[in-house]
Design an enzyme around this catalytic site. Structure first.
Site, mmCIF file in Angstrom:
data_model
loop_
_atom_site.group_PDB
_atom_site.id
_atom_site.type_symbol
_atom_site.label_atom_id
_atom_site.label_comp_id
_atom_site.label_asym_id
_atom_site.label_seq_id
_atom_site.Cartn_x
_atom_site.Cartn_y
_atom_site.Cartn_z
ATOM 1 N N MET A 1 23.751 37.792 1.518
ATOM 2 C CA MET A 1 23.859 38.629 0.318
ATOM 3 C C MET A 1 24.013 40.091 0.726
ATOM 4 O O MET A 1 24.005 40.424 1.897
ATOM 5 C CB MET A 1 22.647 38.399 -0.582
ATOM 6 C CG MET A 1 22.640 37.001 -1.192
ATOM 7 S SD MET A 1 21.265 36.752 -2.314
ATOM 8 C CE MET A 1 19.869 36.876 -1.200
ATOM 9 N N TYR B 1 4.389 1.279 2.765
ATOM 10 C CA TYR B 1 5.113 1.551 4.006
ATOM 11 C C TYR B 1 6.544 1.942 3.706
ATOM 12 O O TYR B 1 7.071 1.702 2.608
ATOM 13 C CB TYR B 1 5.091 0.325 4.930
ATOM 14 C CG TYR B 1 5.900 -0.859 4.439
ATOM 15 C CD1 TYR B 1 7.268 -0.975 4.725
ATOM 16 C CD2 TYR B 1 5.305 -1.877 3.691
ATOM 17 C CE1 TYR B 1 8.011 -2.049 4.279
ATOM 18 C CE2 TYR B 1 6.040 -2.964 3.242
ATOM 19 C CZ TYR B 1 7.398 -3.038 3.534
ATOM 20 O OH TYR B 1 8.147 -4.100 3.077
ATOM 21 N N ARG C 1 18.929 46.746 -1.027
ATOM 22 C CA ARG C 1 19.003 45.537 -0.203
ATOM 23 C C ARG C 1 18.565 44.324 -1.013
ATOM 24 O O ARG C 1 17.642 44.390 -1.822
ATOM 25 C CB ARG C 1 18.101 45.673 1.036
ATOM 26 C CG ARG C 1 18.369 46.919 1.856
ATOM 27 C CD ARG C 1 17.435 47.027 3.045
ATOM 28 N NE ARG C 1 17.754 46.062 4.080
ATOM 29 C CZ ARG C 1 16.978 45.836 5.141
ATOM 30 N NH1 ARG C 1 15.832 46.473 5.268
ATOM 31 N NH2 ARG C 1 17.340 44.958 6.049
ATOM 32 N N CYS D 1 13.057 -0.147 2.150
ATOM 33 C CA CYS D 1 13.816 -0.429 3.371
ATOM 34 C C CYS D 1 15.234 0.127 3.322
ATOM 35 O O CYS D 1 16.056 -0.192 4.171
ATOM 36 C CB CYS D 1 13.851 -1.937 3.644
ATOM 37 S SG CYS D 1 14.573 -2.909 2.303
ATOM 38 N N LYS E 1 11.495 39.709 0.960
ATOM 39 C CA LYS E 1 11.525 41.062 1.533
ATOM 40 C C LYS E 1 10.616 42.005 0.762
ATOM 41 O O LYS E 1 9.797 42.727 1.341
ATOM 42 C CB LYS E 1 12.959 41.577 1.536
ATOM 43 C CG LYS E 1 13.174 42.855 2.323
ATOM 44 C CD LYS E 1 14.670 43.179 2.398
ATOM 45 C CE LYS E 1 15.416 42.110 3.185
ATOM 46 N NZ LYS E 1 16.866 42.292 3.173
ATOM 47 N N HIS F 1 23.773 37.941 13.747
ATOM 48 C CA HIS F 1 24.022 37.000 12.655
ATOM 49 C C HIS F 1 24.194 35.585 13.179
ATOM 50 O O HIS F 1 23.601 34.629 12.661
ATOM 51 C CB HIS F 1 25.289 37.435 11.884
ATOM 52 C CG HIS F 1 25.728 36.455 10.846
ATOM 53 N ND1 HIS F 1 26.637 35.455 11.104
ATOM 54 C CD2 HIS F 1 25.358 36.309 9.559
ATOM 55 C CE1 HIS F 1 26.821 34.751 10.011
ATOM 56 N NE2 HIS F 1 26.068 35.240 9.057
ATOM 57 N N ARG G 1 8.909 39.110 8.057
ATOM 58 C CA ARG G 1 8.924 37.793 7.416
ATOM 59 C C ARG G 1 8.511 36.771 8.457
ATOM 60 O O ARG G 1 8.575 37.042 9.662
ATOM 61 C CB ARG G 1 10.321 37.460 6.883
ATOM 62 C CG ARG G 1 11.399 37.460 7.950
ATOM 63 C CD ARG G 1 12.795 37.391 7.357
ATOM 64 N NE ARG G 1 13.824 37.574 8.378
ATOM 65 C CZ ARG G 1 15.085 37.884 8.120
ATOM 66 N NH1 ARG G 1 15.480 38.060 6.882
ATOM 67 N NH2 ARG G 1 15.954 38.017 9.098
ATOM 68 N N SER H 1 10.017 -4.925 -1.761
ATOM 69 C CA SER H 1 10.619 -3.924 -0.878
ATOM 70 C C SER H 1 11.785 -3.309 -1.629
ATOM 71 O O SER H 1 12.711 -4.024 -2.044
ATOM 72 C CB SER H 1 11.112 -4.559 0.423
ATOM 73 O OG SER H 1 11.701 -3.568 1.252
ATOM 74 N N GLY I 1 22.141 37.589 6.075
ATOM 75 C CA GLY I 1 23.533 38.008 6.005
ATOM 76 C C GLY I 1 24.313 37.435 4.853
ATOM 77 O O GLY I 1 25.504 37.735 4.710
#
Length: 914
Positions: free
Chosen positions: A119, A886, A108, A866, A39, A468, A352, A798, A117
């Site tokens: 804080m 991979y 703020r 894997c 902010k 919110h 933002r 693997s 919302g």
């Protein structure tokens, strides 16, 4: 992310005396988010752009971290705040809280990453019993002054002094009831003055002190409260949900007040430069006349669409549209904007990079490419695997017979079905019992976060796309419908009424976050168009779904072009293999042969394991061989021309044996009836002999192959014969044989020697030349630590990160996730389960070291993974970084892995779009 180079940023080696803790809005810029929070950095950026931003200053995140570490503000902070407040007062020509014409400020929060919302914020600081009359005189509006004062006491009492907010809400409702009005804007100055008196009594009773009349004390306490709000339960829960680090702290923004509650020519709103739900361009947002900013995001009053502002205040509307275009072009992204109009004067209070739904993310990324604002590499960074996974969820069947209850605002897309619940506690309780629930509220507030996480979807009767509920739901990827005004929600009686229809708690409802429609009962779902695209059943066209598919297609095509990591599938049969191939798999990285031994074949394996004599064992092997061979023939045919890594039998022995308790009971009952079965008695003796206290660390994997003669050689023969058959049929089988749970090279050498002998026999018998790679799974810490030795006998590794995580941590996955992982997550020991995202410091270090050691011995060693981590977005980036060739994952996660492999390889310099 690059280190912030600003010379004022605190370093751990510096003392706080060397650090600057307060920055004027004219001093910062958008790149100082680490220091000034999102902010504060963006307020500074807008100030630099010459946009109308009320003057103010930002207290840095370093000040917050010092306070949280020590319990005290930095020694220099008060003097710095005083100096900046003095400069602000001179600029504004008035002093904080002065009696005749008071300067008022807002305090703020503003963390690096948006936490809507979560804080604290306090508006109208500086008002007191004296200055309220001065504000009334200066503004010429008694009602406005007393409305602002009651708001300050209410917000300050709740956020700073810890008073239950419901007490203020109840008092406000009683004031409206006494006046017989529906909304607070209909209360007159005299009513609000009485409400202020009532609010002050509530503060005195509940907080044990009077509401502070000293404006500087108000500001200092509010600043401290914002610091402390970083570690509230709801903030910590949100950070865990969004994977935001807990050590960042929040900045605090002190901004001169501008007022949207000065009458019909004033108001406040939230605007988006594009629709955050769909990504479409247009005028999107909410506006509320005669209101302060918190009224919009709280959803307590229903707003009007932003487009209506053109009729309400054409001058401000035109100016806002121009500013929105400026900001989107400057930030090169969707911007979320908060603004206030004070008697016809537009003020920008925040901007933002806006949160958006998954579909909007893909659409916006490609739109910005087409507009020339970003390139394809940056577009790839603007989306992520979690968003792609959301797009693959099912949607409602449009052809189904439904009973529509109502319609609200489509705030966050998806198809959610569940039992109606009317509070967060019930949502959590029922969800933990396995129930799917829809959380229904008039409006949500930050205290509802736990319930929102537990629910399948959120439905509110108030609020809009910027409330919110909408903002948080979009951030979490939760289905949400807001502002369904036809629904009367009664949380005390736990019911919702729509005309003559009553929905009680526990009744099933369905909500469509893409259309805003609400249905009674369960609506059937159909596959997502994105899944249909990946399966080749849908192509890009003109309608909305096709437009989304086109965006996904473009970004996936680029990801595939730039990624280095190949993506394979974990698949054990031809059906899964074919689906994986449609999803873009480049082979099979893990075929678990134990899955082929379930069902009717289980008895054969049981006989093999329990066999006392060689002939019994050989008979069982002969019976299994043709079945195994046919499994592999089908698998090699499905993946023709692509590698197929077949893991030899791996699971703990007990999975193929009768349950010892059930068998013991059966034998005992038979003996009591004197009709004992000799086979059962023999079986029980064998099970007792082979019983293990901890099967996961017992006779399994390579150990099973070494102890039970012929088991692994039978599997190798089946693989080799299947490959020879496919090759004779002009196929292109590319089989790889993987030996599991190796802890020492000697184990691998023995199995390899036996396997090579069998392969040679098959080549001689069939006359078909076969090249079958032999490798191993690295799933034990010792294997990772001795990888240089093991690589002498392995052509590929693997990494089995599921077992490697278990053995490194000493966790039994089947037990710990249900027993204490929740507590570990809540206490912050884990940011995320190490079974979900790889533990880079522990397990990841072993993977990194084993990869390096293995390639030092064998430079051409092929490396893959894997475990479940192969489809986890964050883990894929790690595997790219350490140089694996991979990843392998379940078929459904293949598109996610492809996307993240592309993102890992793309070196975009774009900003961090969390």
């Amino acid at each position: 992310m690059s280190e912030n180079k600003d010379p004022h940023v605190a370093r751990t080696s510096e003392t706080t005396e060397d650090v600057k803790f307060v920055y004027d809005f004219t001093e910062g810029n958008k790149d100082l988010k680490d220091l000034l929070g999102g902010k504060g950095a963006n307020l500074a950026e807008m100030t630099n752009l010459g946009l109308p931003v009320p003057p103010g200053f930002t207290i840095t995140t370093e000040a917050c971290k010092t306070y949280l570490d020590s319990g005290e503000e930095p020694a220099a902070l008060r003097d710095e705040v005083s100096a900046h407040l003095d400069a602000l007062e001179k600029k504004m020509g008035k002093k904080l809280g002065q009696a005749d014409d008071p300067l008022l400020v807002s305090v703020r929060s503003g963390a690096k990453f948006s936490m809507p919302g979560m804080m604290d914020t306090v508006l109208n600081i500086g008002l007191s019993d004296k200055s309220v009359t001065g504000l009334a005189k200066q503004s010429g509006d008694d009602r406005f002054a007393w409305d602002s004062y009651r708001r300050l006491i209410q917000m300050f009492g709740k956020t700073v002094l810890g008073v239950d907010g419901e007490l203020f809400e109840d008092a406000l409702e009683k004031a409206k009831d006494a006046k017989k009005v529906a909304v607070d804007t209909d209360l007159e100055a005299a009513d609000l003055k009485k409400l202020v008196t009532r609010f002050k009594k509530i503060v005195k009773t509940e907080a044990g002190r009077d509401f502070p009349q000293d404006p500087r004390e108000q500001m200092d306490l509010a600043i401290r409260s914002v610091f402390e709000s970083w570690n509230t339960d709801r903030a910590k829960l949100y950070r865990r949900q969004e994977r935001i680090p807990g050590d960042l702290g929040t900045a605090v923004n002190v901004c001169s007040m501008v007022f949207g509650n000065l009458g019909p020519d004033s108001g406040t709103g939230v605007a988006f430069t594009r629709d955050p739900a769909s990504g479409h361009q247009g005028v999107y947002g909410d506006y509320l006349q005669n209101a302060q900013g918190e009224d919009v995001v709280a959803g307590i009053r229903n707003t009007v669409p932003l487009a209506d502002l053109e009729q309400i205040d054409k001058k401000s509307y035109d100016q806002l549209m121009q500013i929105m275009e400026t900001l989107e072009t400057h930030y090169k992204d969707l911007c979320d904007i908060e603004f206030t109009i004070e008697r016809g004067q537009l003020w920008m209070l925040q901007t933002r990079v806006g949160k958006r739904t998954a579909g909007a993310a893909f659409r916006i990324a490609t739109q910005l490419v087409d507009q020339g604002l970003i390139d394809e590499a940056e577009a790839l960074q603007r989306v992520n695997g979690a968003q792609l996974a959301q797009l693959m969820f099912p949607r409602f069947d449009e052809g189904a017979k439904v009973e529509q209850l109502g319609r609200g605002i489509a705030a966050s897309p998806g198809a959610a079905v569940g039992k109606a619940v009317f509070d967060s506690y019930t949502a959590i309780k029922w969800s933990r019992s396995g129930e799917k629930v829809i959380l229904i509220r008039r409006e949500t507030n930050p205290d509802d976060l736990d319930g929102m996480i537990a629910a399948e979807g959120i439905l509110t009767s108030r609020g809009g796309k910027t409330s919110h509920a909408a903002v948080v739901a979009r951030g979490m990827g939760k289905t949400c419908v807001c502002g369904a005004e036809d629904l009367e929600v009664d949380t005390k009686r736990r019911r919702m009424t729509v005309g003559d229809t009553v929905v009680e708690e526990g009744d099933v409802v369905s909500i469509d976050g893409s259309t805003g429609k609400v249905y009674l009962g369960e609506v059937p779902v159909v596959p997502s168009p994105v899944v249909e695209y990946f399966e080749g059943r849908m192509h890009a066209g003109a309608d909305d779904a096709d437009e989304l598919v086109a965006a996904v297609h473009r970004i996936m095509a680029y990801a595939d072009r730039v990624r280095r990591l190949r993506v394979r599938a974990n698949a054990d049969n031809a059906e899964d293999a074919l689906r994986a191939r449609r999803f873009g798999a480049q082979g099979i990285g893990l075929c678990r042969t134990e899955h082929m031994f379930l069902g009717e074949r289980r008895e054969m394996v049981e006989r093999l394991i329990l066999a006392d004599a060689d002939d019994e064992r050989e008979d069982a092997l002969k019976e299994l061989l043709p079945l195994q061979k046919q499994d592999f023939v089908e698998l090699f045919e499905a993946m023709d021309g692509l590698p197929v890594t077949v893991r030899l039998l791996d699971p703990p022995l007990h999975e193929f044996l009768p349950d010892i308790t059930e068998l013991s009971v059966r034998v005992a009952l038979a003996e009591s009836r004197k009709d004992a079965n000799e086979n059962d008695l023999r079986l029980l003796q064998a099970v007792h002999r082979l019983h293990e206290q901890n099967p996961m660390l017992g006779l399994r994997g390579v150990r099973l192959g070494l102890v039970i003669p012929g088991l692994f050689t039978m599997q190798v023969r089946a693989i080799a014969e299947a490959a020879a058959e496919r090759k004779s049929a002009k196929g292109d089988p590319r089989a790889e044989i993987m030996i599991p749970l190796v802890g020492t090279v000697q184990e691998l050498e023995i199995v390899r020697e036996e396997a090579e002998q069998v392969i040679a026999e098959v080549i001689e018998t069939t006359g078909v030349d076969l090249k079958l790679a032999l490798g191993t799974m690295i799933e034990l810490p010792r294997a990772a630590l001795t990888a240089d030795q093991i690589a002498e006998a392995a052509e590929f590794f693997s990494f089995g990160t599921n077992d490697l995580t278990q053995t490194v941590w000493g966790f039994s996955r089947d037990d710990v996730e249900a027993s204490f992982f929740t507590a570990y997550l809540e206490k912050g020991i884990f940011g995320v389960s190490p079974f979900e995202t790889i533990d880079k410091d522990g397990v990841g270090r072993l993977v990194r070291d084993a990869a390096r050691l293995g390639r030092e011995t064998r430079p051409d060693l092929k490396l893959g993974v894997c475990g479940e981590h192969g489809g986890d977005p964050e883990s894929v980036h790690f595997f790219h970084e350490v140089g694996l060739d991979y990843v392998s994952c379940s078929p459904f996660r293949i598109p996610v892995a492809r996307l993240e492999a592309g993102r890992a390889a793309s070196h975009s310099t774009g900003s961090d779009h969390r």
